[in-house]
Design a protein around this motif. Structure first.
Motif, short mmCIF file in Angstrom:
data_model
loop_
_atom_site.label_atom_id
_atom_site.label_comp_id
_atom_site.label_asym_id
_atom_site.label_seq_id
_atom_site.Cartn_x
_atom_site.Cartn_y
_atom_site.Cartn_z
N ALA A 146 7.58 -5.41 -3.14
CA ALA A 146 6.62 -4.30 -3.19
C ALA A 146 6.54 -3.77 -4.62
CB ALA A 146 7.03 -3.20 -2.23
N ASN B 159 3.02 -4.41 -1.08
CA ASN B 159 3.91 -5.54 -0.81
C ASN B 159 3.17 -6.87 -1.01
OD1 ASN B 159 6.30 -6.74 -0.13
ND2 ASN B 159 6.21 -6.27 2.05
N CYS C 273 12.35 2.03 -7.06
CA CYS C 273 12.60 1.01 -6.03
C CYS C 273 11.72 -0.22 -6.26
CB CYS C 273 12.34 1.59 -4.64
SG CYS C 273 13.58 2.81 -4.13
N GLY C 274 12.11 -1.34 -5.63
CA GLY C 274 11.31 -2.56 -5.69
C GLY C 274 10.89 -2.88 -7.10
N THR D 58 6.53 -1.82 2.85
CA THR D 58 7.28 -2.88 3.53
C THR D 58 7.35 -2.69 5.04
OG1 THR D 58 9.33 -1.70 2.99
CG2 THR D 58 8.65 -3.47 1.50
N PHE E 282 7.65 2.45 -1.31
CA PHE E 282 8.26 1.15 -1.00
C PHE E 282 8.46 1.01 0.51
CE2 PHE E 282 11.89 -1.54 -0.08
CZ PHE E 282 11.66 -2.67 -0.86
N CYS F 293 10.14 5.17 -4.03
CA CYS F 293 10.94 4.70 -2.90
C CYS F 293 10.28 4.98 -1.55
CB CYS F 293 12.35 5.30 -2.95
SG CYS F 293 13.32 4.70 -4.37
#
Length: 342
Positions: A244, A250, A213-214, A226, A222, A219
């Motif tokens: 992030a 982030n 992710c990001g 966030t 993340f 994930c």
């Protein structure tokens, strides 16, 4: 911090007869200047006096205003009080270390990074040190351009004199060199340095895992990174773009910064966040800006840091960040200054 007493002042000056001579010259200059112009400010100025760029022979002295500039021009001295230093780490043909200047009460005056101009020579020529990579597309190979984050990172300790002071929230520091920058495309994809001042413990930062992710972040992490920062702690004018990153968290963006308004990125200030809390403060500066400071096409200066209404952790927080090249020492400083207690 060194105190200015007769006894404390003799030992370092034994190693620098030139510095001693300059002090004598300063004493002679002050009354003459006062006679010539009674309106001249003759209040003493703290100077860290040294005859070389070593950090082991420094002493804080008070000089009359008129003597300060001649001393700074003739020696590698700098405006005081004298700094305390972290452990140097090699980069390029030089090194990077942290420093802090504090007043007699312990209040921070300047906290920053310092590195000689040689550090900008022979910098890494690869995208990443591969410390934080993840096979996002699952093809069994790692693309350093898209699946490795953090560029070349240098975790740094802060001076013990600083971290042992009550009310100082900063725990450690991190410098990243990004050979070709990073996203967003067309914004930050130019060669630059990130200078992080962390209020988040290093162990917590290190636990932010890689994943798909990001920016190559796990994930679940993340989602934690966030989580919205409560509005009273959100810096004025900053937004969350969901940027992030693995081993970082982030990145909150100053939407008024010029690079978001069709101007080239040169310098900006980023806030980091993790688990709904501010985790780091970060000046982000292009290598070209430092080259300009060295060449004299850019000038030394300080720039305001947008502030939140309040801080989650009480302590000393800066209102400015400053970028300087010190020609008499042949080094750069990136600092946070103008501290107020929250």
């Amino acid at each position: 911090m060194s105190s200015t007493t007769g006894k404390s002042f003799k030992r370092p000056l034994i190693a620098s007869s030139a510095a001693a001579a300059l002090l004598g010259t300063a004493a002679l200059m002050a009354p003459a200047a006062s006679t010539a112009n009674a309106a001249t400010d003759t209040s003493p100025v703290a100077v860290c006096l040294t005859g070389n760029t070593s950090t082991t022979n420094e002493i804080t002295v008070k000089l009359p205003q008129v003597a300060v500039e001649p001393v700074l021009q003739a020696t590698p001295s700098y405006l005081g009080p004298c700094a305390s230093y972290g452990t140097p780490t090699a980069l390029g043909n030089g090194n990077v270390r942290t420093y802090a200047q504090q007043d007699n009460s312990g209040k921070p005056l300047s906290i920053g990074f310092v590195f000689p101009k040689a550090t900008l020579q022979n910098l890494p020529t690869t995208m990443s040190d591969r410390h934080h990579c993840y096979d996002i597309d699952g093809n069994g190979t790692i693309d350093e351009h898209t699946e490795c984050m953090g560029g070349h990172e240098l975790p740094l300790d802060l001076p013990a004199a600083l971290t042992n002071t009550p009310g100082v929230p900063y725990k450690w520091a991190l410098m990243n060199f990004n050979l070709m920058g990073h996203g967003p495309t067309g914004i930050y994809d130019v060669q630059h340095f990130d200078f992080h001042f962390y209020v988040q413990p290093k162990a917590e930062r290190d636990a932010i895992r890689p994943g798909p992710c990001g920016l190559a972040i796990n994930c679940d992490d993340f989602a934690t990174a966030t989580k919205p920062v409560p509005s009273q702690y959100m810096p004025a004018g900053y937004i969350d773009n969901g940027v992030a990153e693995v081993a970082m968290g982030n990145h909150l963006i100053d939407q008024s910064s010029p690079e978001w308004h069709n101007q080239p990125f040169t310098r900006t200030f980023i806030y980091g966040a993790y688990d709904a809390k501010i985790s780091f403060l970060e000046p982000m500066i292009t290598k070209a800006w430092f080259d300009g400071l060295l060449a004299g096409t850019n000038t030394n200066g300080c720039y305001p840091i947008p502030q939140p209404q309040s801080w989650q952790i009480a302590g000393w927080y800066p209102k400015d960040y400053c970028l300087r090249y010190r020609a008499n020492r042949g080094d750069f400083t990136v600092s946070m200054e103008n501290y107020q207690h929250s």
